[in-house]
Design a protein around this motif. Structure first.
Motif, PDB file in Angstrom:
ATOM      1  N   LEU A 296       0.871  -1.188   0.000  1.00 53.09           N
ATOM      2  CA  LEU A 296       0.000   0.000   0.000  1.00 53.09           C
ATOM      3  C   LEU A 296       0.900   1.228   0.000  1.00 53.09           C
ATOM      4  CD1 LEU A 296      -2.619  -0.786   2.825  1.00 53.09           C
ATOM      5  CD2 LEU A 296      -3.023  -0.884   0.354  1.00 53.09           C
ATOM      6  N   ASP A 297       0.971   1.902  -1.128  1.00 51.63           N
ATOM      7  CA  ASP A 297       1.826   3.094  -1.210  1.00 51.63           C
ATOM      8  C   ASP A 297       1.000   4.256  -1.765  1.00 51.63           C
ATOM      9  OD1 ASP A 297       3.997   4.802  -1.244  1.00 51.63           O
ATOM     10  OD2 ASP A 297       4.816   4.014  -3.118  1.00 51.63           O
ATOM     11  N   PRO A 298       0.018   4.731  -0.988  1.00 53.58           N
ATOM     12  CA  PRO A 298      -0.910   5.735  -1.503  1.00 53.58           C
ATOM     13  C   PRO A 298      -0.273   7.102  -1.678  1.00 53.58           C
ATOM     14  CG  PRO A 298      -1.332   5.329   0.818  1.00 53.58           C
ATOM     15  CD  PRO A 298      -0.272   4.347   0.402  1.00 53.58           C
ATOM     16  N   PRO A 299      -0.923   7.972  -2.443  1.00 54.80           N
ATOM     17  CA  PRO A 299      -0.469   9.354  -2.527  1.00 54.80           C
ATOM     18  C   PRO A 299      -0.686  10.021  -1.167  1.00 54.80           C
ATOM     19  CG  PRO A 299      -2.613   9.156  -3.548  1.00 54.80           C
ATOM     20  CD  PRO A 299      -2.182   7.769  -3.195  1.00 54.80           C
ATOM     21  N   LYS A 300      -0.157  11.224  -1.049  1.00 64.33           N
ATOM     22  CA  LYS A 300      -0.289  11.983   0.200  1.00 64.33           C
ATOM     23  C   LYS A 300      -1.769  12.199   0.528  1.00 64.33           C
ATOM     24  CE  LYS A 300       1.703  15.940  -0.325  1.00 64.33           C
ATOM     25  NZ  LYS A 300       2.793  16.882  -0.447  1.00 64.33           N
ATOM     26  N   ALA A 302      -2.687  13.550   3.542  1.00 66.75           N
ATOM     27  CA  ALA A 302      -2.723  14.786   4.340  1.00 66.75           C
ATOM     28  C   ALA A 302      -1.476  15.603   4.042  1.00 66.75           C
ATOM     29  CB  ALA A 302      -2.769  14.464   5.835  1.00 66.75           C
ATOM     30  N   ALA A 303      -1.675  16.815   3.524  1.00 66.26           N
ATOM     31  CA  ALA A 303      -0.526  17.671   3.231  1.00 66.26           C
ATOM     32  C   ALA A 303      -0.054  18.369   4.502  1.00 66.26           C
ATOM     33  CB  ALA A 303      -0.890  18.692   2.167  1.00 66.26           C
ATOM     34  N   THR A 304      -0.971  18.599   5.423  1.00 64.91           N
ATOM     35  CA  THR A 304      -0.626  19.326   6.642  1.00 64.91           C
ATOM     36  C   THR A 304      -1.160  18.570   7.855  1.00 64.91           C
ATOM     37  OG1 THR A 304      -2.724  20.509   6.615  1.00 64.91           O
ATOM     38  CG2 THR A 304      -0.902  21.533   5.426  1.00 64.91           C
ATOM     39  N   ALA A 305      -0.650  18.952   9.024  1.00 63.81           N
ATOM     40  CA  ALA A 305      -1.086  18.303  10.260  1.00 63.81           C
ATOM     41  C   ALA A 305      -2.593  18.491  10.457  1.00 63.81           C
ATOM     42  CB  ALA A 305      -0.302  18.866  11.431  1.00 63.81           C
ATOM     43  N   ALA A 306      -3.119  19.606   9.959  1.00 64.30           N
ATOM     44  CA  ALA A 306      -4.544  19.909  10.132  1.00 64.30           C
ATOM     45  C   ALA A 306      -5.443  18.895   9.428  1.00 64.30           C
ATOM     46  CB  ALA A 306      -4.832  21.317   9.620  1.00 64.30           C
ATOM     47  N   GLN A 307      -4.919  18.314   8.347  1.00 65.71           N
ATOM     48  CA  GLN A 307      -5.725  17.339   7.590  1.00 65.71           C
ATOM     49  C   GLN A 307      -5.503  15.907   8.082  1.00 65.71           C
ATOM     50  OE1 GLN A 307      -4.101  18.070   3.752  1.00 65.71           O
ATOM     51  NE2 GLN A 307      -5.069  20.055   3.507  1.00 65.71           N
ATOM     52  N   ALA A 308      -4.717  15.774   9.141  1.00 64.87           N
ATOM     53  CA  ALA A 308      -4.273  14.437   9.558  1.00 64.87           C
ATOM     54  C   ALA A 308      -5.435  13.537   9.986  1.00 64.87           C
ATOM     55  CB  ALA A 308      -3.243  14.545  10.670  1.00 64.87           C
ATOM     56  N   GLU A 309      -6.459  14.146  10.611  1.00 68.82           N
ATOM     57  CA  GLU A 309      -7.521  13.310  11.167  1.00 68.82           C
ATOM     58  C   GLU A 309      -8.311  12.579  10.083  1.00 68.82           C
ATOM     59  OE1 GLU A 309     -11.262  13.871  14.109  1.00 68.82           O
ATOM     60  OE2 GLU A 309      -9.520  15.158  14.451  1.00 68.82           O
ATOM     61  N   ARG A 310      -8.690  13.351   9.045  1.00 66.82           N
ATOM     62  CA  ARG A 310      -9.432  12.722   7.951  1.00 66.82           C
ATOM     63  C   ARG A 310      -8.559  11.695   7.237  1.00 66.82           C
ATOM     64  NH1 ARG A 310     -10.933  16.283   3.443  1.00 66.82           N
ATOM     65  NH2 ARG A 310     -10.613  14.503   2.091  1.00 66.82           N
ATOM     66  N   ALA A 311      -7.296  12.077   7.070  1.00 65.59           N
ATOM     67  CA  ALA A 311      -6.363  11.169   6.397  1.00 65.59           C
ATOM     68  C   ALA A 311      -6.207   9.884   7.199  1.00 65.59           C
ATOM     69  CB  ALA A 311      -5.010  11.849   6.229  1.00 65.59           C
ATOM     70  N   ALA A 312      -6.193  10.020   8.533  1.00 69.21           N
ATOM     71  CA  ALA A 312      -5.995   8.838   9.387  1.00 69.21           C
ATOM     72  C   ALA A 312      -7.082   7.805   9.120  1.00 69.21           C
ATOM     73  CB  ALA A 312      -5.988   9.258  10.852  1.00 69.21           C
ATOM     74  N   ARG A 313      -8.315   8.274   8.944  1.00 67.84           N
ATOM     75  CA  ARG A 313      -9.408   7.335   8.664  1.00 67.84           C
ATOM     76  C   ARG A 313      -9.184   6.622   7.330  1.00 67.84           C
ATOM     77  NH1 ARG A 313     -12.605  11.155  11.279  1.00 67.84           N
ATOM     78  NH2 ARG A 313     -13.194  12.239   9.385  1.00 67.84           N
ATOM     79  N   PHE A 335       2.698   2.148   3.554  1.00 71.41           N
ATOM     80  CA  PHE A 335       3.409   3.428   3.609  1.00 71.41           C
ATOM     81  C   PHE A 335       2.457   4.602   3.766  1.00 71.41           C
ATOM     82  CE2 PHE A 335       5.938   0.522   1.082  1.00 71.41           C
ATOM     83  CZ  PHE A 335       7.179   0.643   1.669  1.00 71.41           C
ATOM     84  N   SER A 336       3.026   5.691   4.278  1.00 74.51           N
ATOM     85  CA  SER A 336       2.378   6.998   4.237  1.00 74.51           C
ATOM     86  C   SER A 336       3.429   8.015   3.822  1.00 74.51           C
ATOM     87  CB  SER A 336       1.840   7.385   5.613  1.00 74.51           C
ATOM     88  OG  SER A 336       1.684   8.795   5.681  1.00 74.51           O
ATOM     89  N   CYS A 337       3.083   8.902   2.885  1.00 71.22           N
ATOM     90  CA  CYS A 337       4.009   9.984   2.524  1.00 71.22           C
ATOM     91  C   CYS A 337       3.391  11.331   2.902  1.00 71.22           C
ATOM     92  CB  CYS A 337       4.387   9.932   1.049  1.00 71.22           C
ATOM     93  SG  CYS A 337       3.012  10.120  -0.077  1.00 71.22           S
ATOM     94  N   SER A 338       2.500  11.295   3.903  1.00 74.15           N
ATOM     95  CA  SER A 338       1.864  12.531   4.374  1.00 74.15           C
ATOM     96  C   SER A 338       2.751  13.199   5.414  1.00 74.15           C
ATOM     97  CB  SER A 338       0.516  12.214   5.021  1.00 74.15           C
ATOM     98  OG  SER A 338      -0.384  11.704   4.063  1.00 74.15           O
ATOM     99  N   GLY A 339       3.185  14.428   5.118  1.00 74.26           N
ATOM    100  CA  GLY A 339       4.017  15.143   6.074  1.00 74.26           C
ATOM    101  C   GLY A 339       3.340  15.295   7.436  1.00 74.26           C
ATOM    102  N   GLY A 340       2.002  15.388   7.427  1.00 75.62           N
ATOM    103  CA  GLY A 340       1.282  15.595   8.678  1.00 75.62           C
ATOM    104  C   GLY A 340       1.143  14.345   9.546  1.00 75.62           C
TER     105      GLY A 340
END
Ligand code: SAH
Length: 394
Positions: A296-300, A302-313, A335-340
């Motif tokens: 699993l190597d998805p695109p980003k 969450a670009a920012t920490a603020a978007q982390a919650e939705r991304a986490a789901r 993998f995750s390539c989300s900076g947040g």
């Protein structure tokens, strides 16, 4: 020389050599887009030389923390030379490498990848944009190469108030290049590919995956978010009998198929699926399919920490589905390539997915970006790529 004065107490991160100044930290001063500014504490102490970006929330990015250093062509030549010299010392089994990795190389907002004889750059910030010609010249001198393609078409340019632009910056010719990685050949198109054309950051992890597929004797491998099939080649090199590349991009899948053939693998061992991964995983589950290894190597997300919650789901969802699709003893490279989303949060998310899937898995390996994408002590935000290699207990 324009001056930027910070609010009281806001000098701390620059004193620790963290290169960002947020708009809210500034008490007075301003400059044109990309212009060099002197950043001072509230009481007038020198903190850094940086580049100003009037449109961005990251209002200044520091070039240097040394008061006597001049920000001129010689400065950029030194920074570029230092980054190129570092890569020459690093253990990299490829003719293609990330030469400049932004903040970690003291060149905020600049990404440069080398694909064999061609450089591909992203100028992502007002400062690197302003010094583009000087940086381009420095890159050619430091590498001895003649071709530099610009891919300044990333969404973050909009946050900087900069228009997008792609095209030859130096030299010209075909934009398709054939690179070598772990003895495999891959085609990269610096004009049409994602980002600069290829995901060099996963180089080591592809090799880890090939070794794990071989070691655990994985026969059926599902490579999700395959792009042009880097992990698919790894699966085939590791001896998988059947590898399935799943991606929403049809051109990426066509290239993945081409890569299988170019590298001498039987095309009958490879299938492509043009689909949304989440939907495809659900369809596989409904059809009762099972796999021995999944990537699993998805695109980003969450670009920012603020978007982390939705991304986490979203991360939890695909990880749960993948874990449910694995046979006992199966492998998940996730993998995750989300900076947040840092390594700790990612671990928690995947643990939650494992719990929901009802599987007992252990961590074989923790993964990050290859060493030519360095993270510095001062700038943990640079640690964007994190991954877990999991083994489901039989
Ligand atoms: N693993 C790849 C890089 C993956 S980049 C490598 O080693 O080179 C992420 C990929 O996800 C891109 O190719 C993009 O086309 C694809 N993608 C993005 N959203 C998707 C979705 N919802 N479903 C399927 N693929 C998606």
């Amino acid at each position: 020389m324009k001056l930027i004065r910070l609010r009281e107490g806001k000098e701390r991160s620059l004193l620790k050599r963290h290169p960002w100044v947020f708009a809210g930290s500034i008490s007075k001063g301003g400059a044109d887009s990309g212009e060099t500014v002197r950043v001072e504490s509230h009481d007038g102490r020198f903190l850094a030389w940086g580049a100003y970006s009037p449109a961005s929330n990251i209002r200044v990015r520091a070039w240097s923390f040394i008061e006597s250093e001049r920000i001129d062509a010689a400065f950029f030549a030194r920074r570029v030379q230092r980054a190129v010299a570092l890569r020459a010392r690093l253990p990299i089994d490829s003719d293609s490498v990330r030469l400049i990795h932004g903040e970690a190389d003291g060149l905020p907002g600049l990404v440069v990848d080398r694909y064999v004889d061609t450089l591909c750059a992203q100028f992502l910030f007002a400062g690197s944009e302003r010094w583009k010609a000087v940086i381009a010249d420095s890159l050619l001198v430091a590498t001895g190469l003649q071709r530099l393609y610009e891919r300044s078409d990333a969404g973050v340019r909009a946050l900087e108030g900069l228009p997008t632009h792609s095209g030859w910056c130096r030299g010209d010719g075909a934009t398709e290049i054939t690179l070598r990685e772990h003895g495999w050949q891959l085609q990269v198109d610096v004009d049409a590919g994602h980002k600069t054309g290829y995901y060099l950051d996963q180089r080591d992890n592809r090799q880890h995956f090939a070794a794990a597929v071989r070691h655990f004797g994985c026969a059926e491998v599902l490579n999700c978010y395959s792009y042009t099939g880097g992990f698919t080649l790894a699966a085939l090199a590791g001896g998988a009998q059947r590898a399935i590349s799943v991606d929403s991009s049809a051109p990426a899948l066509a290239l993945a198929q081409r890569h299988v053939q170019m590298n001498g693998y039987d095309a009958a061992r490879h299938e492509t699926v043009a689909a949304d991964v989440n939907q495809h995983l659900r369809a596989c589950l409904a059809a009762g399919q099972r796999f021995d290894a999944i990537v699993l190597d998805p695109p980003k997300f969450a670009a920012t920490a603020a978007q982390a919650e939705r991304a986490a789901r979203a991360y939890k969802d695909i990880n749960r589905l993948a874990l449910q699709l694995l046979r006992p003893g199966g492998l998940l490279f996730s993998f995750s390539c989300s900076g947040g989303i840092g390594p700790d949060l990612f671990h928690k998310i995947v643990a939650g997915a494992g719990h929901d899937a009802g599987v007992d898995a252990l961590i074989l390996q923790r993964m990050a970006a290859a060493c030519d994408h360095p993270t510095t002590l001062e700038f943990p935000e640079g640690d964007y790529l994190t991954g877990l290699a999991l083994l489901v207990r039989a």
